[in-house]
Design a protein around this motif. Structure first.
Motif, mmCIF file in Angstrom:
data_model
loop_
_atom_site.group_PDB
_atom_site.id
_atom_site.type_symbol
_atom_site.label_atom_id
_atom_site.label_comp_id
_atom_site.label_asym_id
_atom_site.label_seq_id
_atom_site.Cartn_x
_atom_site.Cartn_y
_atom_site.Cartn_z
ATOM 1 N N SER A 156 -102.702 9.855 39.465
ATOM 2 C CA SER A 156 -102.743 11.212 38.919
ATOM 3 C C SER A 156 -103.063 11.177 37.430
ATOM 4 C CB SER A 156 -101.399 11.911 39.149
ATOM 5 O OG SER A 156 -101.104 11.994 40.523
ATOM 6 N N ASP A 158 -104.748 8.919 36.026
ATOM 7 C CA ASP A 158 -106.152 8.521 35.926
ATOM 8 C C ASP A 158 -107.070 9.716 36.105
ATOM 9 O OD1 ASP A 158 -107.638 6.099 35.439
ATOM 10 O OD2 ASP A 158 -108.505 6.353 37.430
ATOM 11 N N GLU A 159 -106.656 10.690 36.924
ATOM 12 C CA GLU A 159 -107.452 11.903 37.082
ATOM 13 C C GLU A 159 -107.532 12.689 35.778
ATOM 14 O OE1 GLU A 159 -109.309 13.285 39.586
ATOM 15 O OE2 GLU A 159 -109.112 11.281 40.442
ATOM 16 N N VAL A 162 -110.373 11.166 33.826
ATOM 17 C CA VAL A 162 -111.710 11.534 34.312
ATOM 18 C C VAL A 162 -112.070 12.951 33.894
ATOM 19 C CG1 VAL A 162 -113.072 11.938 36.392
ATOM 20 C CG2 VAL A 162 -111.581 9.934 36.253
ATOM 21 N N ASN A 163 -111.167 13.896 34.151
ATOM 22 C CA ASN A 163 -111.481 15.289 33.863
ATOM 23 C C ASN A 163 -111.443 15.601 32.371
ATOM 24 O OD1 ASN A 163 -111.710 16.732 36.616
ATOM 25 N ND2 ASN A 163 -109.861 15.501 36.847
ATOM 26 N N GLY A 281 -110.125 20.707 37.209
ATOM 27 C CA GLY A 281 -109.754 19.309 37.442
ATOM 28 C C GLY A 281 -108.576 18.874 36.595
ATOM 29 N N ALA A 285 -105.022 17.786 38.186
ATOM 30 C CA ALA A 285 -104.413 16.470 38.011
ATOM 31 C C ALA A 285 -102.908 16.570 37.801
ATOM 32 C CB ALA A 285 -105.066 15.757 36.832
ATOM 33 N N VAL A 288 -101.088 17.038 41.408
ATOM 34 C CA VAL A 288 -101.313 16.086 42.496
ATOM 35 C C VAL A 288 -100.020 15.756 43.236
ATOM 36 C CG1 VAL A 288 -101.941 13.705 43.014
ATOM 37 C CG2 VAL A 288 -103.402 15.070 41.529
ATOM 38 N N PRO A 336 -108.717 16.592 42.347
ATOM 39 C CA PRO A 336 -107.893 15.425 41.993
ATOM 40 C C PRO A 336 -106.936 15.014 43.098
ATOM 41 C CG PRO A 336 -108.023 16.932 40.134
ATOM 42 C CD PRO A 336 -108.628 17.642 41.311
ATOM 43 N N ARG A 339 -108.971 13.105 45.638
ATOM 44 C CA ARG A 339 -109.383 11.774 45.180
ATOM 45 C C ARG A 339 -108.201 10.806 45.174
ATOM 46 N NH1 ARG A 339 -113.760 13.757 41.052
ATOM 47 N NH2 ARG A 339 -112.044 14.073 39.594
ATOM 48 N N VAL A 340 -107.061 11.287 44.681
ATOM 49 C CA VAL A 340 -105.870 10.428 44.697
ATOM 50 C C VAL A 340 -105.461 10.130 46.133
ATOM 51 C CG1 VAL A 340 -103.414 10.317 44.112
ATOM 52 C CG2 VAL A 340 -105.058 11.188 42.436
ATOM 53 N N ASP A 343 -107.660 7.377 47.409
ATOM 54 C CA ASP A 343 -107.289 6.083 46.828
ATOM 55 C C ASP A 343 -105.991 5.561 47.438
ATOM 56 O OD1 ASP A 343 -109.499 6.051 45.184
ATOM 57 O OD2 ASP A 343 -108.482 7.011 43.514
#
Length: 417
Positions: A156, A158-159, A162-163, A281, A285, A288, A336, A339-340, A343
């Motif tokens: 989370s 890490d999101e 990115v955003n 995003g 995040a 999440v 997010p 994506r999490v 992963d």
């Protein structure tokens, strides 16, 4: 007495994991990854603007992104194989070193007024290749320094990286270009140096065991991760839905730009409206963990995807920059969490021996949808008005979701490994 001591030792609780905020190895790697991502976002804006100023050709300016993307896809699966066979820390250090030298070469060429188009396009290919090899290695490095119970929290955070980089990169690149042609490229040298410093500073268990190395040498090893993903029902559904969201989402961006232009929105207004995706995003995040607690994987997948269907259709019904901003923010809000989720599912359900290839395969599939969606939207917009294209995108995504929604494939899924 010895027996009592042995019993006491057995009953002693295991020491609690260090809170993530105090995990220096993770936070150092995260800071390095954030620097690398910011540098990439700076480059994605600065290079096309520079090439446009140098040549006056939008085609040449657009070639930078095409070459960078092409290199990422070309080397993507091999990058996962390398991550499963070789020392991941060395891969990470090498990728960051190559990125630093590439940025430095461009900055020096600009300072000497000798930058050429081939040089810039070679830089694009190099950046794309370092993303292909460094991406899986970074994810495996993150997993190596975080205990399993903190993985979702780490992903989370890490999101946010990115955003945050996606939101800050484009305006920062424009501001730095205003200070001088070479300034944004000197900034990419700095961000690459910070990423390299983090990769060098953090030590972790980065060597695959002999079984993993042997698995990476088998025939067709580069596709083993993809084969495993598609053989697993939940992973297959998740990858395909997220890939569909990437494809239709990139098409929606272009259609929204054309829609706003046709309604007389200024370029500044269009740019502001398009930040909705990054804003959503960033907020997503932060949600999440809560979304993962409230919804099982299958339900989360369908809720986020159906929200995207509504987001695609809304601007067609009520065109305007605020509606586009809200629609993009709503779409980005759930990304997010997806994506999490993907992963986490990979770490839970893919054997250690092929996680690098599974990650690389996932990244390659998701990236492939971006240019395909943009190209499809361009072809449609040449023949149809933007509102019609948006409704077609919403209908196509809805049609793809109906079998999953009414089927049994996603029922009963859980977060258990």
């Amino acid at each position: 007495m010895n027996e009592e001591r042995g019993t006491t030792a057995t009953l002693e609780p295991e020491p609690a994991a260090v809170p993530l905020r105090r995990n220096r190895r993770f936070q150092t790697l995260w800071a390095g990854s954030a620097s690398a991502m910011l540098g990439t976002c700076l480059a994605d804006t600065a290079y096309p603007l520079l090439l446009l100023a140098m040549t006056g050709s939008p085609t040449v300016a657009g070639a930078f992104g095409a070459v960078q993307f092409g290199a990422s896809v070309l080397f993507g699966l091999h990058g996962g194989t390398v991550a499963d066979r070789h020392d991941r820390r060395r891969i990470l250090v090498l990728a960051d070193t190559v990125r630093l030298l590439t940025a430095l070469s461009v900055a020096l060429a600009l300072a000497a007024d000798r930058l050429t188009v081939p040089h810039a396009l070679l830089a694009a290919a190099t950046i794309g290749a370092t993303m292909a090899y460094g991406g899986p290695a970074r994810m495996l490095a993150l997993r190596a320094v975080v205990p399993p119970e903190q993985l979702r929290q780490a992903l989370s955070q890490d999101e946010l990286r990115v955003n945050g980089a996606a939101l800050a990169g484009p305006p920062l690149a424009g501001f730095l270009l205003g200070l001088g042609t070479a300034v944004p490229f000197l900034a990419t040298v700095l961000t690459s140096g910070l990423a390299l410093g983090a990769s060098v500073a953090v030590r972790f268990d980065s060597r695959p065991d002999e079984r993993e190395r042997a698995g990476g040498k088998e025939k067709g090893a580069a596709f083993a991760g993809l084969r495993y993903l598609f053989a697993h029902r939940m992973l297959r559904s998740t990858v395909l839905v997220v890939a569909a969201l990437n494809l239709t989402g990139s098409a929606m961006l272009l259609a929204a730009m054309v829609l706003l232009r046709d309604h007389g929105t200024s370029e500044a207004g269009i740019g502001l409206a398009l930040t909705g995706e990054a804003v959503g995003g960033l907020l997503g995040a932060l949600l999440v963990t809560r979304l993962h607690r409230l919804l099982r994987p299958g339900a989360l997948l369908l809720v986020v995807a159906w929200a995207a269907v509504l987001s695609f259709a809304a601007p067609a019904a009520a065109p305007g920059p605020l509606v586009v901003l809200a629609a993009l923010a709503l779409t980005g809000l759930g990304v997010p969490a997806l994506r999490v989720m993907l992963d986490v599912l990979v770490f839970q359900r893919v054997p250690e021996a092929m996680r690098g290839r599974a990650m690389a395969g996932t990244m390659t599939l998701l990236m492939a949808g971006l240019p395909l969606g943009t190209m499809t939207a361009g072809l449609l917009l040449d023949r149809l008005p933007a509102p019609t294209v948006l409704l077609l995108l919403a209908a196509a995504l809805a049609a793809a979701l109906l079998p999953l929604t009414f089927g049994r494939a996603l029922r009963g899924t859980s977060w258990a490994g």
